[in-house]
Design an enzyme around this catalytic site. Structure first.
Site, short mmCIF file in Angstrom:
data_model
loop_
_atom_site.label_atom_id
_atom_site.label_comp_id
_atom_site.label_asym_id
_atom_site.label_seq_id
_atom_site.Cartn_x
_atom_site.Cartn_y
_atom_site.Cartn_z
N HIS A 90 0.74 -1.32 -0.11
CA HIS A 90 0.04 -0.21 -0.17
C HIS A 90 0.41 0.80 0.15
CE1 HIS A 90 0.13 0.69 4.54
NE2 HIS A 90 0.83 -0.51 4.63
N ASP A 92 -0.04 4.22 0.81
CA ASP A 92 -1.25 5.33 2.08
C ASP A 92 -0.14 5.17 3.35
OD1 ASP A 92 -2.83 3.16 2.68
OD2 ASP A 92 -3.64 4.27 3.54
N ASP A 123 6.90 1.13 5.42
CA ASP A 123 5.37 0.90 6.08
C ASP A 123 4.58 1.29 4.68
OD1 ASP A 123 2.95 -0.50 6.77
OD2 ASP A 123 2.72 0.96 8.68
N GLU A 156 -5.48 1.64 3.67
CA GLU A 156 -4.41 0.81 4.05
C GLU A 156 -4.98 1.70 5.79
OE1 GLU A 156 -2.65 -1.81 7.22
OE2 GLU A 156 -2.36 -0.70 6.44
N GLU A 157 -4.51 2.52 5.71
CA GLU A 157 -3.78 2.78 6.71
C GLU A 157 -5.31 3.50 7.77
OE1 GLU A 157 -1.60 2.51 8.63
OE2 GLU A 157 0.66 2.02 7.50
N HIS A 423 4.47 3.48 12.00
CA HIS A 423 3.42 4.55 12.98
C HIS A 423 3.76 5.72 13.99
CE1 HIS A 423 -0.78 1.45 11.99
NE2 HIS A 423 0.76 1.34 10.71
#
Length: 454
Positions: A90, A92, A123, A156-157, A423
């Site tokens: 992903h 995003d 990520d 996705e996030e 994150h």
């Protein structure tokens, strides 16, 4: 030791990979228009689409998914009769949080201490680059031996499920013999690891009401039912004294049988303060990979600054419950809802709203795809054997794909090892890990094609 030609090729491509990752990281592609402009996500999607076209992918498309974002799709045909492999990542990313806490700008790839820092570096924009590196290495060494589909998700996030909904409406699009989800990570840098399980999740929003309006605590406090105090008591019922999750009817004694997570390493990874105990019982692996875990992720209450001496009439909280493999998220939701109703004190009025849910996932490590990946990782990591670990988080797309394509094998690999701090502020990727995993993926595609030949 003889260096494998695939390894040599990937090593030669690493400067280009860094340049491309820097370009991708520069897009502030947070899939929330209230945080960053939608145009940032659109530009990142266009970059991925252009990269696929440059690698001779066909049918490259920007898919408008039901949540208002775009996923990027492309198809690279392989030799006649070859199996099809779907590669997922992903583009995003999570918001950068407190930008002042970053040691370098979050959307500017910066090299420091042997790592590349930037939001999405691991990520999962690094996952996009990993797939490109693997395919380029194969093209330079005899060609790509399988048909390849690439899907790069755009939300996705945010967990809004746009790609899942799109896939269910277009089930023919992502059909494949095996699926590589490039969104997890090794247990440690340099330790080849596949993720064999994911916990599912349910998310509930609960509100308690006790009064028609707030009251003066001096005049009414002591007899008037305080909704905030009721909420605190209700939330406390979800944990035992040792911190274990205690939802009525939900089993909390499963044991993890694979790779273990030493407590001292977990304390370091989680940055637990000195003198503070871990919660729960059993091994760390039991607690984070095999058992349910409840977390209060938000609560509405008056802030300390500006608070008045009032008895609160209403309180609201959002609760996340991670659901372990072997349990059913729908049933867990029912149990959690029933627990909240049963443990609400003082007859407070309660309302519960479900705001999210995803089933747990368990892979079949004995399948041909995992055998092919084990061989590939052994070569890419200089003879080290592939390990399997769980992941406490959820990837709802895995369940959607396993439901749509029950015969497909699903493998989970990626760049999000503990040092990556995904994150969080100062997210980073290990370039050595990017290189080794790209080699492993290329060798896997070659091994898998051989295993499917009659």
């Amino acid at each position: 030791m003889t260096v494998h030609p695939i390894s040599e090729t990937v090593a030669s491509l690493m400067p280009r990979a860094r340049t491309e990752l820097a370009e991708l990281v520069a897009f502030q592609s947070v899939a929330d228009p209230d945080v960053f402009p939608r145009s940032e996500c659109e530009a990142a999607a266009a970059w991925v689409a252009d990269a696929l076209r440059a690698e001779d992918f066909q049918d490259v498309a920007l898919l408008d998914t039901p949540d208002g974002t775009q996923s990027v799709y492309g198809y690279l045909p392989g030799p006649a009769g070859a199996p099809t492999v779907l590669l997922y990542a992903h583009y995003d990313v999570q918001p950068p949080l407190d930008e002042s806490a970053w040691l370098s700008p979050p959307f500017e790839l910066t090299e420091r201490d042997g790592r590349w820092f930037g939001r999405g570096a691991a990520d999962c924009k690094g996952g996009v680059v990993m797939h490109l590196l693997a395919l380029r290495a194969l093209k330079a060494n005899g060609g790509v031996p399988v048909s390849v589909k690439v899907i790069a998700e755009g939300s996705e996030e945010q967990g809004t499920g746009g790609l899942e909904q799109y896939a269910r409406s277009h089930p023919e699009l992502l059909t494949a013999d095996t699926i590589v989800i490039g969104d997890t990570g090794n247990f440690r840098v340099g330790l080849p690891t596949v993720t064999s399980t994911l916990r599912g999740m349910t998310m509930l929003r609960v509100q308690l009401d006790t009064l028609e309006g707030n009251l003066h605590s001096g005049q009414f406090g002591g007899a008037a039912p305080d909704a905030l105090a009721a909420m605190i008591q209700l939330l406390a019922s979800l944990r035992a004294e040792d911190g274990s999750t205690t939802v009525d009817g939900l089993t909390d004694d499963a044991a993890w049988e694979g790779l273990q997570y030493p407590e001292e390493e977990f304390r370091s990874d989680a940055k637990v303060l000195d003198g503070v105990s871990l919660i729960g019982t059993g091994t760390v692996a039991d607690r984070v990979w095999a058992r349910p875990a409840v977390t209060v992720i938000g609560i509405d209450c008056p802030p300390v600054i500006g608070a008045t001496p009032s008895v609160q009439a209403s309180a609201r909280a959002q609760i996340s419950l991670r659901v372990p493999p072997g349990a059913d998220a729908v049933e867990a939701t029912k149990l959690l809802t029933a627990h909240l109703h049963a443990h609400t004190p003082w007859g407070a009025r309660i309302s519960v709203e479900q705001v999210g849910q995803g089933q747990p996932f368990r892979a079949d490590l004995s399948s041909p795809a995992y055998t092919a990946m084990a061989d590939a990782m052994r070569t890419a990591y200089d003879g080290q054997e592939m390990q399997s670990s769980g992941m406490g988080g959820s990837i709802p797309l895995c369940n959607a794909l396993s439901e749509l394509y029950p015969e497909a094998e699903i493998l989970l690999i990626g760049l999000s090892e503990p040092e990556a701090q995904i994150h969080a502020v100062n997210e980073s990727v290990s370039p050595e890990e990017l290189e080794r995993l790209s080699v492993a993926e290329a060798l896997f595609l070659r091994n898998y094609a051989e295993s499917k030949k009659v």
